[in-house]
Design a protein around this motif. Structure first.
Motif, PDB file in Angstrom:
ATOM      1  N   ARG A 239       1.610  -4.390   3.357  1.00 42.27           N
ATOM      2  CA  ARG A 239       0.082  -3.951   3.001  1.00 42.27           C
ATOM      3  C   ARG A 239      -0.376  -3.024   4.047  1.00 42.27           C
ATOM      4  N   SER A 240       0.485  -2.562   4.982  1.00 48.33           N
ATOM      5  CA  SER A 240      -0.162  -1.717   5.937  1.00 48.33           C
ATOM      6  C   SER A 240       0.089  -0.220   5.303  1.00 48.33           C
ATOM      7  N   VAL A 241       0.997   0.048   4.502  1.00 43.83           N
ATOM      8  CA  VAL A 241       1.187   1.199   3.541  1.00 43.83           C
ATOM      9  C   VAL A 241       0.057   1.642   2.823  1.00 43.83           C
TER      10      VAL A 241
ATOM     11  N   ALA B 292      -7.681  -1.526  -8.141  1.00 47.85           N
ATOM     12  CA  ALA B 292      -7.325  -3.070  -8.405  1.00 47.85           C
ATOM     13  C   ALA B 292      -6.635  -3.848  -7.685  1.00 47.85           C
ATOM     14  N   GLU B 293      -5.576  -3.161  -6.866  1.00 47.77           N
ATOM     15  CA  GLU B 293      -4.629  -3.947  -5.996  1.00 47.77           C
ATOM     16  C   GLU B 293      -5.527  -4.168  -4.766  1.00 47.77           C
ATOM     17  N   VAL B 294      -6.188  -3.017  -4.208  1.00 45.05           N
ATOM     18  CA  VAL B 294      -7.130  -3.118  -3.058  1.00 45.05           C
ATOM     19  C   VAL B 294      -7.792  -4.358  -3.137  1.00 45.05           C
ATOM     20  N   ARG B 295      -8.586  -4.404  -4.556  1.00 45.40           N
ATOM     21  CA  ARG B 295      -9.716  -5.486  -4.673  1.00 45.40           C
ATOM     22  C   ARG B 295      -9.062  -6.817  -4.861  1.00 45.40           C
ATOM     23  N   MET B 296      -7.722  -6.859  -5.192  1.00 43.61           N
ATOM     24  CA  MET B 296      -7.035  -8.099  -5.375  1.00 43.61           C
ATOM     25  C   MET B 296      -6.862  -8.575  -3.873  1.00 43.61           C
TER      26      MET B 296
ATOM     27  N   LEU C 145      -5.740   6.255   0.187  1.00 39.66           N
ATOM     28  CA  LEU C 145      -5.556   5.036  -0.298  1.00 39.66           C
ATOM     29  C   LEU C 145      -4.271   4.188  -0.118  1.00 39.66           C
ATOM     30  N   GLY C 146      -3.253   5.008  -0.254  1.00 37.51           N
ATOM     31  CA  GLY C 146      -2.058   4.335   0.331  1.00 37.51           C
ATOM     32  C   GLY C 146      -1.096   5.321   0.364  1.00 37.51           C
ATOM     33  N   GLN C 147       0.106   4.864   0.826  1.00 38.11           N
ATOM     34  CA  GLN C 147       1.248   5.442   0.746  1.00 38.11           C
ATOM     35  C   GLN C 147       2.586   4.858   0.705  1.00 38.11           C
ATOM     36  N   PRO C 148       2.747   3.712  -0.291  1.00 32.31           N
ATOM     37  CA  PRO C 148       3.930   3.052  -0.344  1.00 32.31           C
ATOM     38  C   PRO C 148       5.258   3.808  -0.764  1.00 32.31           C
ATOM     39  N   ASP C 149       6.212   3.607  -0.411  1.00 31.34           N
ATOM     40  CA  ASP C 149       7.490   3.925  -0.819  1.00 31.34           C
ATOM     41  C   ASP C 149       7.889   3.734  -2.089  1.00 31.34           C
ATOM     42  N   ALA C 150       8.085   4.568  -2.969  1.00 28.76           N
ATOM     43  CA  ALA C 150       8.465   4.200  -4.327  1.00 28.76           C
ATOM     44  C   ALA C 150       9.874   3.765  -4.452  1.00 28.76           C
ATOM     45  N   GLY C 151      10.777   3.885  -3.470  1.00 25.85           N
ATOM     46  CA  GLY C 151      12.185   3.200  -3.455  1.00 25.85           C
ATOM     47  C   GLY C 151      12.036   1.720  -2.893  1.00 25.85           C
ATOM     48  N   VAL C 152      11.013   1.244  -2.416  1.00 24.33           N
ATOM     49  CA  VAL C 152      11.069  -0.197  -1.797  1.00 24.33           C
ATOM     50  C   VAL C 152      10.439  -1.020  -2.825  1.00 24.33           C
ATOM     51  N   ASP C 153      10.968  -2.288  -2.874  1.00 15.91           N
ATOM     52  CA  ASP C 153      10.146  -3.417  -3.426  1.00 15.91           C
ATOM     53  C   ASP C 153      10.348  -2.800  -5.194  1.00 15.91           C
ATOM     54  N   MET C 154      10.898  -1.864  -5.666  1.00 17.56           N
ATOM     55  CA  MET C 154      11.081  -1.703  -7.159  1.00 17.56           C
ATOM     56  C   MET C 154      12.302  -2.619  -7.536  1.00 17.56           C
TER      57      MET C 154
END
Length: 352
Positions: A292-294, A300-304, A250-259
């Motif tokens: 969004r590539s991550v 819900a975010e995918v649907r948004m 589904l995704g692999q966003p970095d938890a340290g980015v955009d926090m």
């Protein structure tokens, strides 16, 4: 140090120490019967656990030639007992804290909030960038990392939310963020289960979430910040958080980015008007990156994004029989917290 709570005939489980590779464990219940007890007596008991952990490390790496369920003799300070070392099985785990005095979940990734509002044509107040959103969730009974997500109907909009969370020591009211960071005792992962179709009606009442936020699930183990090395800077955890639905990433966003709001800030926010008890869990909210590539950490975010790009959502929410997995790997590809693996089941006697 990695800590877990094994299910037993009590509500709070048996506290155990888990090896760094998550393969072996030893009991810690003679030192602290439960994780909450440990948190209540952290300064006194943590040194004893460190001595016990040294024995586990010797056995787990095979340097003493012992095999599974072998006995290892240790003489911890104030503790003298034989310790059984056994294979660690996440299926036996409750949440590290099977219940907690408080579970407060923030929304630190403002990109996620912005997408939610944009998808429904609403602007986002500027204050959202400076004043954290936070809700108080149910904490009387958490799901274990391999327990099913049970719902009465798929029409409720069943969704996962992959997040990072911290567990605190006692936090005084009015603490500032710089001091709050020193009171983080443990870090773990959470699936903040959401029933998306029930949320709008609840929020319209102006009184917040309740039925739309059922029991959350936490990772098999909680770890002390020192286990995270350079990936933990005292404020954020700088690693990708991976989520799968039915073996599809589904995704692999970095938890340290955009926090936007780090953990010390979230703790200080929660403690602005009240002290926090030892064992308070503070969540990051859904991990989300602008890139969004991550991918995403919730459906819900995918649907948004689909709604913004095409005018309507395409991806369905979770269905009965679906399986989700949430996990974080260290730079060497080794699981840090173990995986949250849950199947979605229909409540007995219910029909869609």
């Amino acid at each position: 140090m990695k800590l877990a709570s094994l299910k037993n005939n009590t509500r709070d489980g048996e506290l155990v120490l888990v090896s760094r590779d998550l393969s072996r464990y030893v009991t810690a219940s003679d030192i602290a019967p439960t994780l909450q007890y440990l948190l209540d007596h952290w300064q006194d008991l943590y040194p004893l656990l460190q001595a016990r952990e040294n024995v586990l490390r010797v056995n787990a790496d095979g340097s003493n030639g012992n095999t599974c369920d072998s006995k290892v003799n240790t003489r911890d300070t104030k503790v003298n007992t034989d310790i059984s070392v056994a294979d660690f099985d996440p299926q036996r785990c409750a949440s590290p804290l099977p219940r907690a005095y408080q579970w407060a979940d923030g929304s630190a990734y403002v990109n996620h909030v912005e997408l939610v509002r944009k998808a429904r044509g609403a602007t986002m107040p500027e204050s959202f960038w400076s004043d954290p959103l936070m809700y108080q969730g149910g904490s009387d009974k958490f799901l274990g990392p391999c327990d099913p997500i049970v719902a009465a109907s798929e029409s409720w909009g069943i969704d996962l939310e992959a997040e990072v969370a911290v567990i605190t020591d006692e936090v005084p009211m009015g603490i500032d963020a710089s001091a709050a960071g020193k009171l983080i005792r443990l870090v773990l992962l959470v699936n903040d289960v959401s029933l998306r179709s029930l949320i709008p009606g609840e929020l319209a009442k102006g009184f917040g979430f309740f039925q739309s936020k059922p029991s959350s699930a936490f990772s098999p183990v909680a770890v002390t910040p020192d286990e995270l090395g350079e990936c933990w800077d005292g404020h954020k955890l700088h690693l990708p958080l991976c989520s799968w639905v039915n073996d599809s990433l589904l995704g692999q966003p970095d938890a340290g980015v955009d926090m936007v709001f780090d953990f010390p800030t979230l703790i200080a926010h929660a403690a602005r008007t009240r002290p926090l008890a030892a064992g308070t869990i503070i969540g990051s909210g859904t991990v989300s990156n602008r890139d969004r590539s991550v991918g995403s950490s919730c459906l819900a975010e995918v649907r948004m994004i689909e709604t913004i790009e095409t005018g309507a959502p395409i991806t369905p929410f979770l269905r009965f029989g679906d399986q989700i997995r949430i996990e974080m790997l260290d730079p060497d590809g080794v699981s840090i917290f173990g995986a949250i693996v849950q199947r979605v089941l229909q409540a007995p006697g219910e029909q869609d």
